[in-house]
Write a protein that holds these residues in place. Structure first.
Motif, PDB file in Angstrom:
ATOM      1  N   HIS A   1      42.479  30.119  40.842  1.00  9.26           N
ATOM      2  CA  HIS A   1      42.342  31.475  40.312  1.00  9.26           C
ATOM      3  C   HIS A   1      43.727  32.104  40.240  1.00  9.26           C
ATOM      4  O   HIS A   1      44.326  32.428  41.266  1.00  9.26           O
ATOM      5  CB  HIS A   1      41.436  32.317  41.217  1.00  9.26           C
ATOM      6  CG  HIS A   1      40.035  31.789  41.330  1.00  9.26           C
ATOM      7  ND1 HIS A   1      39.025  32.165  40.477  1.00  9.26           N
ATOM      8  CD2 HIS A   1      39.491  30.896  42.198  1.00  9.26           C
ATOM      9  CE1 HIS A   1      37.906  31.545  40.813  1.00  9.26           C
ATOM     10  NE2 HIS A   1      38.162  30.766  41.861  1.00  9.26           N
TER      11      HIS A   1
ATOM     12  N   ALA B   1      41.640  41.227  40.847  1.00  7.04           N
ATOM     13  CA  ALA B   1      42.276  40.413  39.820  1.00  7.04           C
ATOM     14  C   ALA B   1      43.298  39.476  40.458  1.00  7.04           C
ATOM     15  O   ALA B   1      43.984  39.846  41.411  1.00  7.04           O
ATOM     16  CB  ALA B   1      42.948  41.304  38.779  1.00  7.04           C
TER      17      ALA B   1
ATOM     18  N   ARG C   1      41.106  44.713  32.207  1.00  4.52           N
ATOM     19  CA  ARG C   1      42.559  44.517  32.331  1.00  4.52           C
ATOM     20  C   ARG C   1      43.309  45.835  32.224  1.00  4.52           C
ATOM     21  O   ARG C   1      44.322  46.046  32.887  1.00  4.52           O
ATOM     22  CB  ARG C   1      43.045  43.537  31.266  1.00  4.52           C
ATOM     23  CG  ARG C   1      42.471  42.124  31.418  1.00  4.52           C
ATOM     24  CD  ARG C   1      42.838  41.249  30.229  1.00  4.52           C
ATOM     25  NE  ARG C   1      42.190  39.939  30.300  1.00  4.52           N
ATOM     26  CZ  ARG C   1      40.934  39.718  29.889  1.00  4.52           C
ATOM     27  NH1 ARG C   1      40.198  40.711  29.416  1.00  4.52           N
ATOM     28  NH2 ARG C   1      40.430  38.488  29.977  1.00  4.52           N
ATOM     29  N   GLU C   2      42.807  46.723  31.374  1.00  2.00           N
ATOM     30  CA  GLU C   2      43.454  48.022  31.190  1.00  2.00           C
ATOM     31  C   GLU C   2      43.217  48.943  32.384  1.00  2.00           C
ATOM     32  O   GLU C   2      43.938  49.931  32.553  1.00  2.00           O
ATOM     33  CB  GLU C   2      42.924  48.693  29.918  1.00  2.00           C
ATOM     34  CG  GLU C   2      43.140  47.870  28.655  1.00  2.00           C
ATOM     35  CD  GLU C   2      42.383  48.435  27.471  1.00  2.00           C
ATOM     36  OE1 GLU C   2      41.943  49.613  27.551  1.00  2.00           O
ATOM     37  OE2 GLU C   2      42.220  47.715  26.473  1.00  2.00           O
TER      38      GLU C   2
ATOM     39  N   ASP D   1      46.953  35.093  44.334  1.00  2.00           N
ATOM     40  CA  ASP D   1      46.211  34.002  43.717  1.00  2.00           C
ATOM     41  C   ASP D   1      45.201  33.502  44.735  1.00  2.00           C
ATOM     42  O   ASP D   1      45.238  33.895  45.908  1.00  2.00           O
ATOM     43  CB  ASP D   1      47.134  32.851  43.318  1.00  2.00           C
ATOM     44  CG  ASP D   1      47.904  33.119  42.032  1.00  2.00           C
ATOM     45  OD1 ASP D   1      47.627  34.133  41.364  1.00  2.00           O
ATOM     46  OD2 ASP D   1      48.799  32.314  41.713  1.00  2.00           O
TER      47      ASP D   1
ATOM     48  N   GLU E   1      46.541  33.756  36.857  1.00  2.00           N
ATOM     49  CA  GLU E   1      46.708  34.763  35.817  1.00  2.00           C
ATOM     50  C   GLU E   1      45.435  34.956  34.998  1.00  2.00           C
ATOM     51  O   GLU E   1      44.778  34.001  34.611  1.00  2.00           O
ATOM     52  CB  GLU E   1      47.855  34.348  34.887  1.00  2.00           C
ATOM     53  CG  GLU E   1      48.197  35.384  33.832  1.00  2.00           C
ATOM     54  CD  GLU E   1      49.372  34.961  32.956  1.00  2.00           C
ATOM     55  OE1 GLU E   1      49.745  35.728  32.058  1.00  2.00           O
ATOM     56  OE2 GLU E   1      49.914  33.854  33.194  1.00  2.00           O
ATOM     57  N   ASP E   2      45.091  36.223  34.798  1.00  2.00           N
ATOM     58  CA  ASP E   2      43.953  36.628  33.974  1.00  2.00           C
ATOM     59  C   ASP E   2      42.610  36.233  34.585  1.00  2.00           C
ATOM     60  O   ASP E   2      41.611  36.102  33.876  1.00  2.00           O
ATOM     61  CB  ASP E   2      44.070  36.034  32.574  1.00  2.00           C
ATOM     62  CG  ASP E   2      43.391  36.903  31.516  1.00  2.00           C
ATOM     63  OD1 ASP E   2      43.388  38.140  31.671  1.00  2.00           O
ATOM     64  OD2 ASP E   2      42.842  36.337  30.544  1.00  2.00           O
ATOM     65  N   GLY E   3      42.589  36.057  35.921  1.00  2.80           N
ATOM     66  CA  GLY E   3      41.342  35.721  36.586  1.00  2.80           C
ATOM     67  C   GLY E   3      40.935  36.776  37.591  1.00  2.80           C
ATOM     68  O   GLY E   3      41.547  37.841  37.693  1.00  2.80           O
ATOM     69  N   TRP E   4      39.891  36.473  38.341  1.00  6.30           N
ATOM     70  CA  TRP E   4      39.404  37.383  39.376  1.00  6.30           C
ATOM     71  C   TRP E   4      38.614  36.587  40.409  1.00  6.30           C
ATOM     72  O   TRP E   4      38.183  35.466  40.149  1.00  6.30           O
ATOM     73  CB  TRP E   4      38.511  38.477  38.774  1.00  6.30           C
ATOM     74  CG  TRP E   4      37.248  37.935  38.168  1.00  6.30           C
ATOM     75  CD1 TRP E   4      36.081  37.607  38.811  1.00  6.30           C
ATOM     76  CD2 TRP E   4      37.030  37.613  36.788  1.00  6.30           C
ATOM     77  NE1 TRP E   4      35.152  37.116  37.927  1.00  6.30           N
ATOM     78  CE2 TRP E   4      35.705  37.104  36.679  1.00  6.30           C
ATOM     79  CE3 TRP E   4      37.814  37.702  35.643  1.00  6.30           C
ATOM     80  CZ2 TRP E   4      35.173  36.699  35.464  1.00  6.30           C
ATOM     81  CZ3 TRP E   4      37.279  37.292  34.434  1.00  6.30           C
ATOM     82  CH2 TRP E   4      35.970  36.800  34.355  1.00  6.30           C
TER      83      TRP E   4
END
Length: 204
Positions: A143, A81, A57-58, A87, A145-148
């Motif tokens: 897929h 991401a 994420r960073e 999305d 937020e916070d996914g890939w």
């Protein structure tokens, strides 16, 4: 099929292709990140790539030069991401083919990815909301937020991720999520022929 018979030169060429795709997507603002690859001689089940670094994420939004460094000399898959620029909605191949026909009938192509595990990914702009029909359906994976998701040419154990509809067809402009979601709901709930007739009437 991916196996231990790949020659070193072939693997090198494949790695160069992955690197070029990662740099190209990063230069367009897509949040790419390196993912894991199936290990040579791996006997355990392979469920797909995951981020190679715990602090992924960073690392989002890294400069293309940094992207190039990641894919130099290391075999990584190509992930992007979700929930930031785009999305994706994941469905099985039967629903995917039906939805792709509906999109063509409407004259609205969308970037579509096919994975070797028989699943298809429909890429959209980040969704503000998702229809309840998609959320509740067991065969649909959202897929956000916070996914890939994996992008071509990411390797699986038995094949390579590939484009069914390339982003160039859409001029690299992602479609609105609502429009694609509506088509996917039709593809889930209607018989193919009825859905195509309804789409043709909508287009007309």
């Amino acid at each position: 099929m991916l196996d231990t018979d790949w020659s070193d030169s072939w693997r090198g060429a494949f790695g160069i292709e992955l690197r070029a795709e990662a740099i190209g997507l990063a230069s367009r603002g897509w949040p790419v990140l390196p993912g894991t690859c199936p290990a040579q001689g791996q006997d355990t089940p392979w469920f797909g790539p995951v981020p190679a670094h715990e602090n992924w994420r960073e690392q989002l939004g890294a400069h293309p030069h940094r992207i190039a460094e990641w894919w130099t000399g290391t075999q990584y898959s190509l992930l992007v991401a979700t929930g930031i620029v785009l999305d994706a909605v994941e469905v099985d191949a039967t629903v995917g083919k039906r939805a792709a026909r509906l999109l063509r009938a409407l004259g609205h192509p969308a970037p579509i990815v096919a994975m070797p595990n028989g699943r298809w990914l429909f890429l959209t702009k980040v969704a503000e909301r998702v229809p309840a029909e998609l959320v509740a359906h067991d065969g649909v994976h959202l897929h956000g937020e916070d996914g890939w998701i994996p992008l071509p040419p990411t390797p699986f154990q038995h094949g390579v991720v590939h484009w069914r509809v390339k982003p160039e067809v859409w001029g690299w402009q992602l479609p609105e999520a609502d429009a694609v979601h509506e088509v996917l709901v039709r593809a889930l709930d209607e018989e193919p022929e009825a859905a195509l007739v309804a789409a043709s009437r909508t287009a007309a």
